[in-house]
Structures are given as C-alpha cells and as structure tokens.
Write an enzyme that holds these catalytic residues in place. Structure first.
Site, PDB file in Angstrom:
ATOM      1  N   ARG A   1       0.867  -1.173   0.000  1.00 19.07           N
ATOM      2  CA  ARG A   1       0.000   0.000   0.000  1.00 19.07           C
ATOM      3  C   ARG A   1       0.908   1.228   0.000  1.00 19.07           C
ATOM      4  O   ARG A   1       2.123   1.117   0.050  1.00 19.07           O
ATOM      5  CB  ARG A   1      -1.026  -0.002   1.138  1.00 19.07           C
ATOM      6  N   GLY A   2       0.278   2.422  -0.051  1.00 16.39           N
ATOM      7  CA  GLY A   2       1.075   3.632  -0.230  1.00 16.39           C
ATOM      8  C   GLY A   2       1.151   3.891  -1.727  1.00 16.39           C
ATOM      9  O   GLY A   2       1.462   2.981  -2.509  1.00 16.39           O
ATOM     10  N   ALA A   3       0.843   5.137  -2.113  1.00 13.26           N
ATOM     11  CA  ALA A   3       0.674   5.433  -3.548  1.00 13.26           C
ATOM     12  C   ALA A   3       1.859   4.980  -4.425  1.00 13.26           C
ATOM     13  O   ALA A   3       1.658   4.256  -5.408  1.00 13.26           O
ATOM     14  CB  ALA A   3       0.376   6.925  -3.719  1.00 13.26           C
TER      15      ALA A   3
ATOM     16  N   ASP B   1      -1.993  10.788  -1.849  1.00 14.16           N
ATOM     17  CA  ASP B   1      -2.297   9.781  -2.878  1.00 14.16           C
ATOM     18  C   ASP B   1      -2.611  10.423  -4.219  1.00 14.16           C
ATOM     19  O   ASP B   1      -2.536   9.766  -5.267  1.00 14.16           O
ATOM     20  CB  ASP B   1      -3.472   8.912  -2.449  1.00 14.16           C
TER      21      ASP B   1
HETATM   22  O1  MRU Z   1      -4.434   3.249   2.297  1.00 16.33           O
HETATM   23  P1  MRU Z   1      -2.959   3.437   2.196  1.00 16.33           P
HETATM   24  O2  MRU Z   1      -2.199   2.859   3.338  1.00 16.33           O
HETATM   25  O3  MRU Z   1      -2.435   2.988   0.850  1.00 16.33           O
HETATM   26  O4  MRU Z   1      -2.774   4.997   2.261  1.00 16.33           O
HETATM   27  C1  MRU Z   1      -1.478   5.538   2.166  1.00 16.33           C
HETATM   28  C2  MRU Z   1      -1.436   7.005   2.371  1.00 16.33           C
HETATM   29  O5  MRU Z   1      -2.432   7.634   2.624  1.00 16.33           O
HETATM   30  C3  MRU Z   1      -0.119   7.676   2.192  1.00 16.33           C
HETATM   31  O6  MRU Z   1      -0.041   8.837   2.957  1.00 16.33           O
HETATM   32  C4  MRU Z   1       0.076   8.062   0.710  1.00 16.33           C
HETATM   33  O7  MRU Z   1      -0.134   6.953  -0.120  1.00 16.33           O
HETATM   34  C5  MRU Z   1       1.384   8.625   0.451  1.00 16.33           C
HETATM   35  S1  MRU Z   1       2.605   7.373   0.521  1.00 16.33           S
HETATM   36  C6  MRU Z   1       4.122   7.929   0.210  1.00 16.33           C
END
Ligand code: MRU
Length: 364
Positions: A53-55, A244
């Site tokens: 996960r994480g963009a 994201d």
């Molecule tokens: O639902 P997730 O864990 O994928 O959400 C991640 C986030 O909200 C992060 O802040 C975002 O993706 C930036 S990651 C460098």
C-alpha cells in the site's frame, strides 16, 4: 532501509528474475514476512488486500503486475485488459494509473516477443526512479527541518506530526513524508515524531512506528484525536504528510483524517507540508473535492481491530455491537488553502497551480 542489519526495498525482483517479492505489510509490526508474487492475480490481490500500500508502492507493484501478466500472454488485447483490471484495484492513488499507463506506453509499441523483456526493464526503471525521487524529496525536506531547528535555537528536537504511513514501506525506498525525517536524523538534527495511529487500518501504529523504531528515531504513538490538542499546547513544530493524489491546483487527497490535522494546524499557526513525487500530481484535475474518487473500503475495517494478545497470538476482535453498520471512506481532501507548501523531488513550492507549474513547467 535496514531491517535487522539487512538492506531492503519494499519490492524487488526474485533471484530467478521472474517472480516479484514484497514485504507483507498486513503482518507488520508483529511478523516480518516476505511474499512472492507470480501472477497478475496475485499482484492485484496484494494491492487490494493492502499487503502492499502507499501510492508509489501501489504504482511499482502494478508495473510488476503487468510483467507477471505478460508471462501468461503478450497480445495487445490482453495487455489492455490487464491495465484496466489493475487500475480498478484502488481508485484514489493516481500513481497506480500513472505507472500502468507508463508501462503501456513503453510495451505496446514493441514486437510481441520482446514485450516481456521490455516490461521487466521498465518496471525496474520505475522502481529505481522512485528511490532517487524520494531521496531528493528527503534532501529538500531536510532544508525545511534544518530551518525550523535553527529558529528553535538549534537545541531541542524538531517535533513533527505525521499521519498514516508515508515512509519507505509506502514507496520503494526512503518514503515521501518520512524521507526528510530520515535525512534530518542522519544529518544529526534531533527530531521527534508524533505518529497518528491512523484508524481504521492503523498504518501509523503498525508501519510508521515500526519503521521509526527500526531506524532508532524518537517517536510517540498518539491517537488520531490527539494532534489538535498537541498543536494547541505548542508541541508540534511541523506537520508532514504524504498524498495519494494532488490536484493541479494543490488540493491534496490523503488518508482519512489528514484534513482534520490541516484544520488544526491552520488554527494554531503550525506549518502543514505535504511531500510528494511529481507522479502523484493529477494534472487533469483542479477541484479535488469534486473530482477525486474516494475509495470506500469494507465496514469490517472499522468494526474490527487486529492486535497481538498476551499469549503472542495475532487476533482480530470486534469493537462495536454486531448490529452496528459502519462507513469507511479511506481518504479525504485537504484544500490547497490549508497547505503551507509541497515538498517535491524538484524543490518546495506553494500549494497552487503557479507553484506546481513553476517546478513542473512541462505541464504548462
Ligand atoms: O491506504 P494506504 O495505506 O495505501 O494509504 C497511504 C497514504 O495515505 C499515504 O499517505 C500516501 O499513499 C502517500 S505514501 C508515500
């Protein structure tokens, strides 16, 4: 980053050059498990279940997902079908679409028998670029942290509040919001991080806290509702979060609860910065509130919680009456007016069209 003295990225090619390995983030912080992906379906499952996960990491996994899918066939129709399926796995993070479209741009013009090789090359390029980009974000953010430290008299730690996990686990390496924190710690600037637990999935408690502990960076876990109180008491010098999807006018869509932190920061004069790679900007959208699709996840994420019991077993328990329904929007939009600045790989800019176009003139 290092785990038990060994250097890791969050995704890498297996030694046979075909499979892809990831760290299963649903098992952290209790167990460090590496999982091998061998098919498009497994890559999509990993993205949907949030093993990754994480963009930026979602984008990198999708790029490798294309490679894995090409092992099953290299025809154009199959490629286009895979792209559609991958993009629909998680709707908010724009990096997913960005990575898939970039893969198509590179792979489609190539002869069918050369596509697999071209895809692996491009996926690897996306990953290495991500590492360089995030390190550059870290360098620019370091300037910001150093300046705050200097203004504080160069003695006490810079107290940074972050939400969710925008650390190395959310990218291929370094992270976005945490990259400046790692850089500051390595530069000898004392930092202390307030880690929002980030309900419902608790990425702060399970991932950010784990990362910071592994890097020996001082931090405290706080409940999501504590940030405003700490800001009122002057205990936060800087809010630094990831995103994201950022609109061309600087609105920022990040993990649910980010908006409330931005409101509290504005009310208390605390600088609120957002760290992002250029690939997170959606140049086609200016009004984030109206145009960014907000992922809605299952009610069970709100109604249940996972933890380690006294006997060392990981268990999932309910926290509400069995009849209670729950709503689970996964992201919210923070309007540009509440954002002090954007920390990118090309420097820091105001959260505005002019600010972004100043750094990314190719999008004028
Ligand atoms: O639902 P997730 O864990 O994928 O959400 C991640 C986030 O909200 C992060 O802040 C975002 O993706 C930036 S990651 C460098």
């Amino acid at each position: 980053m290092q785990v038990d003295g060994r250097e890791y990225r969050s995704i890498w090619l297996a030694t046979d050059g075909l499979g892809v390995e990831i760290i299963d983030q649903t098992r952290l912080p209790f167990t460090f498990v590496v999982v091998r992906l061998d098919s498009l379906q497994q890559a999509m499952d990993a993205i949907r279940s949030m093993q990754v996960r994480g963009a930026p990491l979602i984008g990198a996994t999708a790029a490798y997902g294309i490679c894995l899918g090409l092992r099953e066939g290299t025809r154009t129709a199959h490629l286009e079908d895979m792209a559609g399926q991958l993009i629909s796995c998680r709707p908010t993070a724009i990096n997913l679409r960005w990575a898939v479209e970039r893969m198509l741009r590179v792979v489609l013009p190539v002869a069918e028998e050369m596509r697999l090789e071209a895809a692996y090359r491009e996926a690897e390029r996306i990953c290495s670029e991500d590492v360089r980009t995030n390190e550059a974000i870290g360098e620019h953010g370091l300037v910001l942290i150093r300046e705050i430290w200097r203004k504080k008299g160069g003695r006490d730690p810079v107290r940074i509040l972050t939400h969710c996990n925008a650390g190395w686990l959310a990218t291929v390496d370094w992270g976005t919001a945490l990259a400046p924190v790692y850089k500051a710690a390595r530069a000898g600037i004392p930092v202390h991080v307030w880690v929002d637990e980030t309900r419902p999935r608790n990425q702060g408690a399970s991932l950010t806290a784990w990362e910071l502990a592994a890097a020996d960076i001082p931090h405290h876990l706080i409940v999501d509702n504590a940030g405003g109180h700490l800001m009122q008491r002057g205990q936060v010098d800087l809010c630094l979060v990831g995103t994201d999807r950022t609109t061309a006018s600087g609105d920022v869509c990040n993990k649910i609860g980010t908006y409330l932190k931005a409101l509290a920061a504005a009310d208390n004069g605390v600088p609120f910065y957002v760290a992002l790679p250029g690939s997170t900007v959606d140049w086609s959208v200016t009004n984030g509130l109206a145009a960014i699709p907000i992922e809605e996840r299952g009610a069970e994420e709100v109604l249940r919680i996972q933890g380690l019991d006294a006997g060392g077993e990981v268990r999932v328990v309910s926290i509400a009456p069995a009849v209670t329904p729950a709503l689970n929007p996964a992201f919210d939009v923070t309007p540009a007016a509440l954002v002090t600045g954007l920390v990118t790989e090309r420097g820091i800019c105001p959260a505005s069209s002019e600010g972004l176009l100043g750094l990314y003139p190719e999008h004028r």
